[in-house]
Design a protein around this motif. Sequence first.
Motif, PDB file in Angstrom:
ATOM      1  N   GLY A  56      66.308  83.152   7.819  1.00 43.85           N
ATOM      2  CA  GLY A  56      66.175  84.455   7.172  1.00 43.85           C
ATOM      3  C   GLY A  56      65.705  84.379   5.744  1.00 43.85           C
ATOM      4  N   HIS A  77      65.957  80.206  -5.251  1.00 43.76           N
ATOM      5  CA  HIS A  77      65.767  79.108  -6.190  1.00 43.76           C
ATOM      6  C   HIS A  77      64.353  78.571  -6.143  1.00 43.76           C
ATOM      7  N   CYS A 111      75.513  84.357  -0.425  1.00 44.78           N
ATOM      8  CA  CYS A 111      75.358  83.377   0.657  1.00 44.78           C
ATOM      9  C   CYS A 111      75.915  82.048   0.155  1.00 44.78           C
ATOM     10  N   ALA A 124      67.481  88.782   4.943  1.00 42.58           N
ATOM     11  CA  ALA A 124      67.932  87.521   5.541  1.00 42.58           C
ATOM     12  C   ALA A 124      68.952  87.799   6.648  1.00 42.58           C
ATOM     13  N   VAL A 153      75.099  79.045   0.991  1.00 41.45           N
ATOM     14  CA  VAL A 153      74.143  77.932   0.849  1.00 41.45           C
ATOM     15  C   VAL A 153      73.645  77.799  -0.602  1.00 41.45           C
ATOM     16  N   PRO A 154      73.083  78.853  -1.204  1.00 39.59           N
ATOM     17  CA  PRO A 154      72.683  78.703  -2.607  1.00 39.59           C
ATOM     18  C   PRO A 154      73.873  78.479  -3.523  1.00 39.59           C
TER      19      PRO A 154
END
Lengths: 719, 55
Positions: B32, B46, A404, A511, A406-407
Motif C-alpha cells: 500500500g 521517508h 504505521c 495504503a 513500519v516507519p
Amino acid sequence: MAIKLALAGNPNCGKTTMFNDLTGSSQYVGNWPGVTVEKKEGKLRGHQDVIVTDLPGIYSLSPYTLEEVVTRDYIMNEHPDVVINLVDASNIERNLYLTTQVTEMGIPVIIALNMIDIVKKNGDRIDTHKLAAALGCEVIETSAVKGAGSKEVADRAVQMARAGIMTRPQHTFSGPVEDALARIRELAADLVPAENARWYSIKLFERDARVLERLRLPADVKAELETIVSDCEKQFDDDSESIITNERYQYISGLMKSCVQKKNAGMTTSDRIDKVVTNRWLALPIFAAVMFVVYYVSVSWLGTIVTDWTNDTLFAETVQPLAGGWLEAAGAAEWLTGLVVDGIIGGVGAVLGFVPQMFILFFFLSILEDCGYMARVAFIMDRIFRKFGLSGKSFIPMLISSGCGVPGIMATRTIENEKDRRMTIMTTTFIPCGAKLPIIALIAGAVFPEITWMAPATYFFGIFMVILSGVILKKTRMFAGDPAPFVMELPQYHFPAPKGVLIHMWERGKAFIIKAGTVIFVACGVIWFLQNFGFTAGGFGMVEDENMSMLAAIGGVIAPIFAPLGFGNWQAAVASVSGLVAKENVVGTFGVLFGLGEVGEDDPALLASLPTLFATSASALAFMVFNLTCAPCFAAIGAIRREMMSAKWTWFAIGYMTGMAYIMAFIINQLGGAFFYGVPFGAGQVLALCCVAALLYLLFRSCNPDRKMRKPATVGAGA
Amino acid sequence: MVTWVILGVILLAAFCAVRYAVRKAKNGECVGCSGCKGRSGCRCGHTAPSGPDGR
C-alpha cells in the motif's frame, strides 16, 4: 548531463516541504526532527534534467550521527552542482552554524532563508543583502509551507549550476588558526581536491576521524599535522574542535548583530502557548484531553456515523444485494455467490467500513503534528520517560507508529544508543497503528458502546505498555544504562498547511485501502474457503455446519492457547492469528464469519453474535488488548528483522511482545471477570494475581548499579 | 460457465494481489505504500516517488 541540487539544513527547517514543493512529490513531512533518515531524490518540476536531493537534517558536518555522515558523504562524494542550504530564519543563529561549514566545502551554495513569514510576523528583520555579502553566497527569502520563494531558489540554483558560479566563503578564523590551516593545506595539497582544500584543512585540524581514515595520510605527514594542531591547541589552551566551534559562533554572533534586528526580546506567541501546553502540571492533562477528543471524535462519534453509513447503507444495503442479485441473475453457482458476497465483500467490506474513521483520525493527527503540538508531546513525554529511565528520543518513533509501525520502527535509526534503539523497536508497536483502529472500533462499538473513553484509552494503554516495558527492560543487563540525552528544537506553532494535512491523511488512508484490496482480499477468500469446506463422511466438500470446516479444525487446535484469556473458541483464535498477516485481518475474519459487511458494526445481529465469542466483557477487552499489543503484522516483523540485523533479537522482540500481550490479556480476563462480572475466584485468578505480583516485582526491584557496569550486552550481537 | 469465468477472474485478481504483496515483501516494502522504492526497506514517508511524471 543532469544538474544535481541538494537540499541541506538543520532538522525540521522545512527541507522536505520544499522538496515536495519543488518535485511535486508527496513525501511525509514530520514536524519533528529525524523524519528524513535517508536521502530522497526527485526531479525538479518542469526540468527533467534537474535532480533534487533531500538530505537528512543535521546541525553540523561533524561525523557523529548517521544523518551527518549521510549528508556529508553525499556532498563530498556525489558533488551536487549546487547546495540549497535551508536556514530556519526564526532560529537563524543556530542554523548559520551549518551554513558556515557548508560554504567551506567548495560547492556552490545558495541560502533559502526559510520561515521568513514567521520572522516578519514576529516583527523581526533580517538584512538579506548584508547576510549574503557576509556569507559570500546568494540569500533568498522563502516560506516553503506557503510555497513562497521555493521556485525562485531552485531557478537561481539551476542558473548558478549552468553558469558555474562558485561560492567564495568570506568567513576567516583568527590569525593563528588560519596560519595552521594554511600549513595543513600545504601539507595535504597533493592528497585532496583543490576545490575542497579548505574544508579538508579544517577537518584535519579538527582531527576528524573519518577524514583521517579516508585520506590515509603517510606517517610523516600525520606527525607534522599533529605538531601543527598541538601547537595551536597549546596557544588557545583548548582542543582543536572547540577552537573551531568557538570561532564559528563568534563569527555568527557578529553576523547576528549586523544583519538581524529583533523587535523585542519578549515572549513570542509560541512561547506563550508553550507556557501552558508544556507546563509541568498541565501538560499531561492537556495531552490526555487532546487525545481523548481526537479518538472520541474519530472513533466514537463522527467516525462512527460515517462508518455506519458505509457499513449499513453502502455495503449492506447496496453493494452486497447488488452483487448477490447480479450473480444469481447471471446463473452463478450458489457457492460462488457465497464466496463473493460473504467472503470477499463481507471481509473486505468489514475492513473498508473503517476507512472513514481512519481518515478522520489521521486528519486530526496530521493537524496536531503540523501545527507543532506533537513535537511538544515528545518533549512532555521525555520528562515522564526520563523518570522511568527512558529517553524522549524513543517517543518520536512511537508518534510515527500511530500511523504505521513500519516507519516507526525505521525511525529508531535516529537513536544512537544501541540498547535504547533495540528497546524502542521492541516497544514502539505497542502504540496502536492505523491498522489496529478497526479492532478498537469493533470491540468498543460492539461490546462497550456505552463507554466513550474506551477508544482513547487504547492509545494511553499503548503508552502505559511502553513505560511498563521500558522500566522492566531497563533493569535487565541487556538494556541497563542511562537514557540518552534528548535535545529537540521545538518548532514554532503555526496554522497547518491544508495541502500537507490532506496529503498525509490521504497517503495513510490510501495504503489502508490498497491493503484491503490485496492482502485482506486474498486472506478473506482463504478464510471463506476454509470456513465453508471440510472433510465430511462423504469426503472433501462444502460443509453445512461451519463447526465441521477446516477453519474450525485449525482454530480448534490453536484455541486452547487462548482459553485462559477468555476467547478459547476457534473463531476468535483464527481471527487473532490472521492478524499476523495484517492487523485489519482480525476484523476481516469476523466479517467473513459473521457477515460484518452485511450487518454493520452496531447491528443487533452482530451485537448478539460477537459477544458470544467471549466469556465476559472482560474477555472481549482481553481479546482487544492481546491483538493490539502482541506481535505486529509480518511487514512490521520484517522491519524489526532489518533494523535489529539479528534473527535472535527479532525472535526475542516478537516473543517479548507476544508474552507481554498474553500476560496482560490474562490478567484482564481473569481479574476483570472475577471483580466485575461475577466469575468465581479460582486457580486462574490466583495465577493472575501471581502475574501482577511478578510484574510489580520487576517494576520496583532495585537495579544493581554494579551489574549495570558489567560487560555490555551480547545477546544476538552479530547473529 | 459463468461460475468458472467469475472464479477465473477472482483467482487472477488473487494471483496479482499475492504477487504484488510478495514483491513488496521481497523488497522490504510494505503493502500500500507508494513511496517504497529500492531495497532498503519500507520508507513510508521517508523516500521520494521520483518526479511528478512518475518516472
